[in-house]
Write a protein that holds these residues in place. Structure first.
Motif, PDB file in Angstrom:
ATOM      1  N   TYR A 117      33.112  56.416  22.289  1.00 15.51           N
ATOM      2  CA  TYR A 117      32.407  56.916  23.476  1.00 15.51           C
ATOM      3  C   TYR A 117      31.071  56.204  23.631  1.00 15.51           C
ATOM      4  O   TYR A 117      30.407  55.863  22.649  1.00 15.51           O
ATOM      5  N   VAL A 118      30.676  55.981  24.867  1.00 22.11           N
ATOM      6  CA  VAL A 118      29.509  55.155  25.173  1.00 22.11           C
ATOM      7  C   VAL A 118      28.243  55.638  24.472  1.00 22.11           C
ATOM      8  O   VAL A 118      27.428  54.826  24.034  1.00 22.11           O
ATOM      9  N   GLU A 119      28.067  56.942  24.333  1.00 22.22           N
ATOM     10  CA  GLU A 119      26.884  57.495  23.670  1.00 22.22           C
ATOM     11  C   GLU A 119      27.349  58.238  22.423  1.00 22.22           C
ATOM     12  O   GLU A 119      27.811  59.379  22.505  1.00 22.22           O
ATOM     13  N   ASP A 121      25.808  59.746  20.028  1.00 23.12           N
ATOM     14  CA  ASP A 121      25.149  61.016  19.726  1.00 23.12           C
ATOM     15  C   ASP A 121      25.749  62.181  20.502  1.00 23.12           C
ATOM     16  O   ASP A 121      25.678  63.332  20.051  1.00 23.12           O
ATOM     17  N   ARG A 122      26.328  61.891  21.654  1.00 24.46           N
ATOM     18  CA  ARG A 122      26.918  62.961  22.467  1.00 24.46           C
ATOM     19  C   ARG A 122      28.353  63.284  22.049  1.00 24.46           C
ATOM     20  O   ARG A 122      28.955  64.208  22.594  1.00 24.46           O
ATOM     21  N   ASP A 219      32.166  63.832  30.121  1.00 24.17           N
ATOM     22  CA  ASP A 219      31.895  63.449  31.503  1.00 24.17           C
ATOM     23  C   ASP A 219      33.183  63.619  32.298  1.00 24.17           C
ATOM     24  O   ASP A 219      34.245  63.854  31.730  1.00 24.17           O
ATOM     25  N   GLU A 408      26.736  48.253  28.545  1.00 23.35           N
ATOM     26  CA  GLU A 408      26.092  48.786  27.345  1.00 23.35           C
ATOM     27  C   GLU A 408      26.973  49.874  26.755  1.00 23.35           C
ATOM     28  O   GLU A 408      27.368  50.817  27.442  1.00 23.35           O
ATOM     29  N   GLY A 409      27.320  49.745  25.481  1.00 21.06           N
ATOM     30  CA  GLY A 409      28.143  50.744  24.814  1.00 21.06           C
ATOM     31  C   GLY A 409      28.202  50.460  23.328  1.00 21.06           C
ATOM     32  O   GLY A 409      27.701  49.441  22.845  1.00 21.06           O
ATOM     33  N   GLN A 410      28.840  51.378  22.565  1.00 18.41           N
ATOM     34  CA  GLN A 410      28.895  51.156  21.121  1.00 18.41           C
ATOM     35  C   GLN A 410      30.078  50.286  20.711  1.00 18.41           C
ATOM     36  O   GLN A 410      30.131  49.798  19.583  1.00 18.41           O
ATOM     37  N   ASN A 415      29.511  45.687  25.066  1.00 16.12           N
ATOM     38  CA  ASN A 415      28.066  45.735  24.868  1.00 16.12           C
ATOM     39  C   ASN A 415      27.510  44.330  25.058  1.00 16.12           C
ATOM     40  O   ASN A 415      26.994  43.710  24.134  1.00 16.12           O
ATOM     41  N   SER A 467      30.283  52.913  35.276  1.00 17.90           N
ATOM     42  CA  SER A 467      30.775  53.082  33.912  1.00 17.90           C
ATOM     43  C   SER A 467      32.176  52.498  33.805  1.00 17.90           C
ATOM     44  O   SER A 467      32.864  52.309  34.801  1.00 17.90           O
ATOM     45  N   LYS A 492      28.314  51.914  29.969  1.00 21.45           N
ATOM     46  CA  LYS A 492      27.565  52.102  31.205  1.00 21.45           C
ATOM     47  C   LYS A 492      27.188  50.723  31.728  1.00 21.45           C
ATOM     48  O   LYS A 492      26.957  49.795  30.944  1.00 21.45           O
TER      49      LYS A 492
END
Length: 538
Positions: A117-119, A121-122, A219, A408-410, A415, A467, A492
């Motif tokens: 997932y892109v973030e 921490d979420r 999301d 931008e992503g993990q 990225n 996204s 994103k």
């Protein structure tokens, strides 16, 4: 790994695409308040489709109202859950599997979300459990839909389960092992509560809904697809869609035929571009949003739709009844405007982005240049997006170099900045037509051409979806034998300038009015570029 921006299947049309519904009429703040009142009353009465329509209409003019956006997304989750509970394939899964297998699935999905997932921490286990149980709480409050699966339900036991969920949410969940233990506790509570006599099915359904909730809470585009939904997605990606083969655009109080698919019942009935549709299913056209029109025109194969049509240039109205069928629909069509003129103009329409779109687009451009066009109108109105890589390669057809989009992503693949190869670009003057329904991949193409100085944009501000979603098949037994999958947001996006897509693309020439007004303004802009008109704003 299959990469695509969401192509929402028909069963989810009033979830994903309602956000893009277009009003035929402008409204002021008093009408905004009336829309909210109607939305909330509809939601309270369980009329979720109507509520979604009203919320979507309000959000078109009030994009930054986060409270209403949350309400709209909540309605979407309810509608998706209702679709699942009526899905025969989903019910078979609930019946066939063991609770331990369903818990394994939930943990596997949490692992996929945490890693991709892109973030990051979420997508921690503790947060995912909170999202997961939101779906369960919705489930416990809709007993009527559960009776065909679980039989008679104990409402007091449902309240006990709700209380236990609230307690479990307070427990720390640091890792996947602790998430597994918490899900086992929840399954035990369901089994011992007396909520349903079918304890295995009840446990399976609760944990399955946890898996869906873990995705949906992140999301609106992160989804766990049931087998039936996955099949619909695959059909849409391959260009197969049920419908009558008709594309309509708003025109005053009516809808105008803008495209007829070869081999469709619309073609067989003799409908032509420029014909006006006065009503659909007995409802006046002025009362139906474009998203609702799309849903009606793409009804399940074998079903019928009633239309009232006024042929172009005639005053008579014809009643038609057309039957839907499965169609192979090209994503690109083209034509030459004023072919006998000294300065013919080409027009290309891209309805969505699929794996075949770039090749279709390249062939259309080549054919148009062979026919001697002097400039191009690129119509991206109503284009909801589609395959991310097709948007990149389509932009590359025009660019001599430079950035197409930043991601931008993990995930390492998403990225980075995506740039043009600059090989044999299309060099003729180009104007792009957009509207509020132009989104995601279509915005990538339009933004890259606009900001690299290769095209001017005419129309209205685009939707603003920046996204990328990745569809990951579930390869864990026994799920590997089912056509399901997880669609999750992996990146994103930012425009070449570094700006986000959140507020949409601003047109170079803003046009107030219907589709014809945008079309006319786009032609005038292209003529100005060709030096056939004086620039009123030098």
């Amino acid at each position: 790994m299959s990469l695509r921006l969401p192509l929402i299947p028909m069963m989810l049309a009033l979830v994903g695409s309602l956000f893009a519904s277009t009003s035929l009429f402008a409204f002021d703040s008093e009408e905004d308040l009336l829309l909210l009142e109607k939305a909330r009353k509809s939601e309270a009465s369980g009329a979720y489709s109507r509520a979604a329509n009203f919320y979507a209409e309000y959000l078109r003019k009030n994009r930054d109202d986060l409270e209403v956006r949350d309400a709209f997304n909540r309605i979407g989750r309810i509608q998706q859950q209702q679709v699942r509970l009526k899905d025969e394939q989903y019910r078979k899964i609930v019946v066939a599997l063991r609770p331990s297998q369903v818990i394994d699935l939930c943990i596997y999905i949490a692992e996929v979300l945490g890693a991709n997932y892109v973030e990051a921490d979420r997508a921690r286990p503790e947060i995912l459990f909170h999202h997961a149980t939101e779906e369960v709480l919705l489930l416990l409050r809709t007993p009527k839909l559960l009776t065909p699966i679980l039989g008679t339900l104990n409402s007091e036991a449902a309240k006990t389960i709700e209380q236990r969920i609230l307690q479990l949410r307070k427990q720390p969940i640091q890792n996947l092992a602790e998430l597994r233990e918490t899900l086992i506790e929840l399954a035990g509570e369901v089994r011992n509560s007396g909520w349903s006599e079918n304890t295995t099915r009840a446990c399976n359904l609760i944990i399955l809904e946890c898996a869906h909730g873990a995705c949906h809470g992140l999301d609106q585009f992160t989804l766990l697809f049931t087998p039936s939904q996955k099949v619909a997605i695959d059909s849409a990606s391959a260009g197969r869609q049920s419908g009558i083969g008709l594309t309509l655009v708003p025109s005053g109080s009516y809808y105008e035929v803008s495209r007829i698919i070869p081999g469709s019942t619309a073609e067989e009935a003799g409908l032509l571009k420029g014909d006006l549709v006065i009503s659909l299913q007995g409802i006046p056209a002025a009362m139906i949003s474009p998203a609702q029109v799309h849903a009606l025109l793409t009804i399940q194969a074998g079903q019928e739709i009633e239309l009232q049509v006024q042929p172009q240039g005639m005053s008579t109205i014809t009643d038609l009844k057309l039957r839907s069928r499965m169609l192979l629909i090209p994503s690109v069509d083209w034509e030459v405007l004023n072919p006998m003129n000294a300065d013919p103009i080409g027009i290309v329409r891209i309805s969505s982005f699929r794996s075949t779109t770039t090749n279709e687009f390249r062939e259309a451009l080549a054919r148009l240049q062979t026919l001697g066009i002097r400039g191009l109108l690129l119509d991206l109105r109503g284009n909801p997006g589609g395959a991310f890589k097709s948007a990149l390669s389509s932009a590359d057809l025009f660019l001599e170099g430079g950035t197409i989009v930043h991601a931008e992503g993990q995930v390492k693949e998403f990225n980075k900045s995506f740039t043009s190869t600059g090989q044999n670009p299309f060099l003729l003057p180009t104007v792009i037509m957009v509207d509020e329904d132009t989104a995601s991949s279509a915005e990538i193409l339009a933004g890259a051409l606009q900001l690299n100085g290769k095209a001017r944009i005419v129309g209205n501000r685009t939707r603003g979806k920046g996204s990328v979603q990745c569809l990951i098949p579930i390869d864990k037994a026994p799920w590997d034998k089912l056509p399901g999958g997880v669609q999750l947001t992996v990146a994103k996006l930012r425009l070449p300038t570094g700006q986000t897509f959140e507020r949409g693309l601003s047109p170079d020439v803003k046009v107030e009015g219907d589709a014809n007004a945008v079309y006319t303004a786009a032609k005038l802009e292209l003529l100005r570029q060709l030096g056939k008109m004086n620039d009123p704003n030098p």
